[in-house]
Write an enzyme that holds these catalytic residues in place. Structure first.
Site, PDB file in Angstrom:
ATOM      1  N   PRO A 152       0.681  -1.612  -0.098  1.00  0.00           N
ATOM      2  CA  PRO A 152       0.358   0.317   0.222  1.00  0.00           C
ATOM      3  C   PRO A 152       0.689   1.214  -0.027  1.00  0.00           C
ATOM      4  O   PRO A 152       1.665   1.201   0.635  1.00  0.00           O
ATOM      5  CB  PRO A 152      -0.524   0.038   0.677  1.00  0.00           C
ATOM      6  CG  PRO A 152      -0.390  -0.821   1.304  1.00  0.00           C
ATOM      7  CD  PRO A 152       0.657  -2.181   0.939  1.00  0.00           C
ATOM      8  N   ARG A 153       0.326   2.628  -1.146  1.00  0.00           N
ATOM      9  CA  ARG A 153       1.262   4.185  -1.073  1.00  0.00           C
ATOM     10  C   ARG A 153       0.857   4.622  -0.277  1.00  0.00           C
ATOM     11  O   ARG A 153       0.351   4.264   0.309  1.00  0.00           O
ATOM     12  CB  ARG A 153       1.116   3.896  -2.582  1.00  0.00           C
ATOM     13  CG  ARG A 153       1.819   2.670  -3.335  1.00  0.00           C
ATOM     14  CD  ARG A 153       1.224   3.598  -4.828  1.00  0.00           C
ATOM     15  NE  ARG A 153       2.114   4.861  -5.133  1.00  0.00           N
ATOM     16  CZ  ARG A 153       3.234   5.204  -4.880  1.00  0.00           C
ATOM     17  NH1 ARG A 153       3.721   4.042  -5.701  1.00  0.00           N
ATOM     18  NH2 ARG A 153       4.129   6.157  -5.499  1.00  0.00           N
TER      19      ARG A 153
ATOM     20  N   SER B 186      11.599   0.961  -1.089  1.00  0.00           N
ATOM     21  CA  SER B 186      12.875   0.741  -0.450  1.00  0.00           C
ATOM     22  C   SER B 186      12.685  -0.885  -1.454  1.00  0.00           C
ATOM     23  O   SER B 186      13.526  -1.299  -1.929  1.00  0.00           O
ATOM     24  CB  SER B 186      13.154   1.024   0.722  1.00  0.00           C
ATOM     25  OG  SER B 186      12.432   0.618   1.595  1.00  0.00           O
TER      26      SER B 186
ATOM     27  N   GLY C 200       7.276   1.110   0.541  1.00  0.00           N
ATOM     28  CA  GLY C 200       7.385   0.093  -0.825  1.00  0.00           C
ATOM     29  C   GLY C 200       8.594   0.311  -1.890  1.00  0.00           C
ATOM     30  O   GLY C 200       8.673  -0.129  -2.663  1.00  0.00           O
TER      31      GLY C 200
ATOM     32  N   ASP D 298      14.342   0.955   8.085  1.00  0.00           N
ATOM     33  CA  ASP D 298      13.736   0.157   6.728  1.00  0.00           C
ATOM     34  C   ASP D 298      14.371  -0.726   6.041  1.00  0.00           C
ATOM     35  O   ASP D 298      14.108  -1.824   5.077  1.00  0.00           O
ATOM     36  CB  ASP D 298      12.618   0.867   5.986  1.00  0.00           C
ATOM     37  CG  ASP D 298      11.848   1.945   6.525  1.00  0.00           C
ATOM     38  OD1 ASP D 298      11.629   1.842   7.714  1.00  0.00           O
ATOM     39  OD2 ASP D 298      11.589   2.983   6.046  1.00  0.00           O
TER      40      ASP D 298
ATOM     41  N   GLY E 161       3.943   4.977   4.880  1.00  0.00           N
ATOM     42  CA  GLY E 161       4.483   4.232   5.810  1.00  0.00           C
ATOM     43  C   GLY E 161       5.419   2.979   5.618  1.00  0.00           C
ATOM     44  O   GLY E 161       5.278   2.286   6.356  1.00  0.00           O
TER      45      GLY E 161
END
Length: 331
Positions: A111-112, A120, A118, A163, A115
């Site tokens: 999901p955009r 990376s 997506g 991340d 946070g």
């Protein structure tokens, strides 16, 4: 031969946002969502565009809607930047690449704008495919740094190591971003934690984010750099939650994470301006008896639940805030 690689979404369990300030965190990979790369040999180097990369629109309104939802770039700049950085790394390390070209295609179900990292994930999956295609080994502790500079140096994206570390290592990882170690070696101290030690976790993300959130305005970095005591002490206390959480998990005290996660978010609110809508989502989850904190910079929360009745309550109550609840698949 087609090479297929994947990288997964992620959620910060404890310690964030201290990771951007030489702190400590625990993160999990969320395998419910992922980015994949398909790569195969071809006469020329070709990047296949996806629907979000198109430059033809039905109208000015369609263009506005597309930019609001997907941003200006799509995934093509990430792919170009990743290929360039891979080439830079090989050149700097005297690795001679064979004269082979490829066609590359990316897909993402992450999901955009909530946070879950997506962008990376696309770059991590790309590096894995390039390493396989050219038979190049990049040490796993170095790879997160390479992914990060792909985004920061090449594309000007604000990004941290946390991340990229969890997306490279996967599962559940405790990270100590010791300043001296990072400056000397280019990476922190990363320790895997057996995901079987984790308590029952849920993740909830906002399904109603209608436009790119952009950079969240915050003066915490400037205050930290000025040496402001309140900010430094609060970030140190947040980092301590990750250290305490690692100890609790290794000692079989997973239930301790309930309070640690709540305290993590409450400390964050002392130095960051958290939007009221996000606070309401946290409060709704806690009213069900679950713990709740940000999984990243906002848009997604994570916490502990105790039983299926509580999980069902979370499904019902958080839906009122346009949030979808999932159980993260970690391994």
């Amino acid at each position: 031969m087609i090479i297929e690689t994947r990288a997964y979404a992620r959620a910060g369990l404890l310690g964030n946002p201290s990771d951007g300030f030489f702190g400590k965190t625990i993160s999990i990979s969320v395998r419910n969502f992922g980015a994949s790369i398909s790569l195969y040999e071809s006469p020329e180097l070709h990047i296949e565009p996806q629907p979000q990369d198109v430059n033809t629109f039905r109208s000015i309104y369609h263009l506005r809607e597309s930019v609001s939802m997907l941003g200006y770039n799509g995934g093509i700049p990430l792919i170009k930047a990743g290929i360039k950085k891979f080439g830079d790394y090989c050149e700097e390390n005297n690795i001679k690449l064979p004269n082979r070209n490829f066609t590359v295609r990316y897909r993402s179900s992450i999901p955009r704008q909530v946070g879950m990292s997506g962008s990376s994930a696309i770059v991590v999956a790309l590096f894995r495919a390039l390493m396989q295609f050219y038979k190049v080994e990049i040490p796993i502790e170095i790879l997160p740094q390479l992914v990060m500079v792909t985004e920061t140096e090449e594309l000007g994206i604000t990004a941290g190591l946390q991340d990229r570390v969890i997306q490279c290592y996967e599962g559940c990882v405790y990270m100590d971003f010791d300043k001296d170690m990072i400056q000397e070696k280019g990476h922190g101290k990363y320790e895997r934690i057996n995901p079987e030690l984790l308590p029952k976790l849920y993740v909830a993300y906002n399904t109603n984010l209608s436009k790119v959130s952009g950079k969240v305005h915050s003066d915490v970095r400037a205050r930290f750099d000025r040496g402001e005591k309140e900010v430094i002490d609060t970030l140190a206390a947040i980092a301590q939650k990750a250290e305490d959480g690692q100890k609790a998990l290794l000692e079989g005290r997973a239930d301790d994470l309930h309070q640690l996660m709540n305290e993590n978010f409450d400390l964050r609110c002392q130095i960051y301006n958290v939007p009221e809508s996000n606070k309401q989502l946290i409060a709704a989850a806690r009213a069900c008896g679950a713990s709740a904190k940000f999984a990243g910079s906002g848009g997604t929360i994570i916490g502990m639940y105790h039983n299926d009745d509580m999980l069902n309550q979370l499904f019902v109550q958080l839906k009122k805030f346009n949030a979808r609840v999932i159980r993260p698949f970690v391994v």
